[in-house]
Design a protein around this motif. Structure first.
Motif, PDB file in Angstrom:
ATOM      1  N   ARG A  90      -7.252   3.119   4.420  1.00  0.00           N
ATOM      2  CA  ARG A  90      -7.075   3.367   2.743  1.00  0.00           C
ATOM      3  C   ARG A  90      -7.652   1.951   2.121  1.00  0.00           C
ATOM      4  NH1 ARG A  90      -1.738   3.803   0.384  1.00  0.00           N
ATOM      5  NH2 ARG A  90      -2.593   2.957  -1.308  1.00  0.00           N
TER       6      ARG A  90
ATOM      7  N   ALA B 124       0.781  -1.125  -0.081  1.00  0.00           N
ATOM      8  CA  ALA B 124      -0.073  -0.135   0.127  1.00  0.00           C
ATOM      9  C   ALA B 124       0.851   1.386   0.007  1.00  0.00           C
ATOM     10  CB  ALA B 124      -0.977  -0.249   1.270  1.00  0.00           C
ATOM     11  N   ALA B 125       2.089   1.295   0.701  1.00  0.00           N
ATOM     12  CA  ALA B 125       2.737   2.489   0.762  1.00  0.00           C
ATOM     13  C   ALA B 125       3.455   2.685  -0.568  1.00  0.00           C
ATOM     14  CB  ALA B 125       3.795   2.192   1.705  1.00  0.00           C
TER      15      ALA B 125
ATOM     16  N   GLU C 159      -2.854   3.585   6.076  1.00  0.00           N
ATOM     17  CA  GLU C 159      -2.922   2.877   4.954  1.00  0.00           C
ATOM     18  C   GLU C 159      -3.781   1.486   5.344  1.00  0.00           C
ATOM     19  OE1 GLU C 159       1.876   2.797   3.791  1.00  0.00           O
ATOM     20  OE2 GLU C 159       1.110   1.023   4.448  1.00  0.00           O
TER      21      GLU C 159
ATOM     22  N   VAL D  46       0.032  -3.526   4.647  1.00  0.00           N
ATOM     23  CA  VAL D  46       0.011  -2.093   5.262  1.00  0.00           C
ATOM     24  C   VAL D  46       1.158  -1.950   6.413  1.00  0.00           C
ATOM     25  CG1 VAL D  46      -2.504  -1.855   4.621  1.00  0.00           C
ATOM     26  CG2 VAL D  46      -1.777  -2.582   6.740  1.00  0.00           C
TER      27      VAL D  46
END
Length: 176
Positions: free
Chosen positions: A134, A100-101, A131, A126
């Motif tokens: 998200r 996710a980053a 995150e 995550v």
């Protein structure tokens, strides 16, 4: 986080050697994938412990599979391009890591759809609550991993799992 150009160059070089059309053609004769989540649940039901998986790069996992290991395989390459999903599937992987980053939401959505078409499980990793919030909003996510490493400084932060692990979703904690 914008991924450094090093991975972009690496993937571009791989794509020059093997076109997407070529990968798709080779996949026609590929054996079916193993149900990654199903295998983990089955192992847990049978033993009461988490299921065993093998994880690594494209080449390491191909060698593991060619050696006859039957456990589910998780590709832990830094995926930045959908082409890598097709390549992972061709190499015999059952699941792929989406970070996710590194990936914007639109890319995650797109790659999850491709994973489903290819029979791959997407493990979305995550490393903080932002995150997690998200990715929980992204349709189609079935498996979320918690990373104890801050990708910006490459250090392990154990508290991340403690804070995020309260989310009521099937979570596979990733420690490294």
């Amino acid at each position: 986080m914008k991924w450094p150009g090093v991975k972009d160059v690496e993937v571009a070089q791989m794509k020059e050697k093997r076109s997407l059309a070529g990968l798709k053609k080779q996949l026609i004769n590929a054996p079916p994938t193993r149900d990654f989540i199903g295998a983990l649940k089955e192992a847990n039901a049978r033993t009461g412990f988490p299921g065993f998986i093998a994880e690594g790069s494209f080449e390491n996992l191909e060698a593991i599979r060619n050696f006859g290991v039957q456990c589910p395989l998780l590709c832990k390459e830094f995926v930045i391009d959908a082409w890598q999903l097709f390549y992972a599937r061709l190499k015999g992987d059952n699941a792929i890591l989406l970070i996710a980053a590194v990936l914007p939401d639109l890319d995650i959505k797109y790659m999850i759809k491709i994973c489903k078409l290819l029979g791959l499980t997407a493990l979305v990793k995550v490393h903080d609550e932002r995150e997690m919030d998200r990715v929980l909003e992204i349709e189609g996510i079935e498996l979320v991993g918690i990373n104890n490493r801050d990708l910006g400084i490459i250090s392990k932060i154990v508290q991340i799992s403690i804070v995020i692990n309260v989310v009521s979703i099937f979570v596979l904690p990733i420690c490294c």
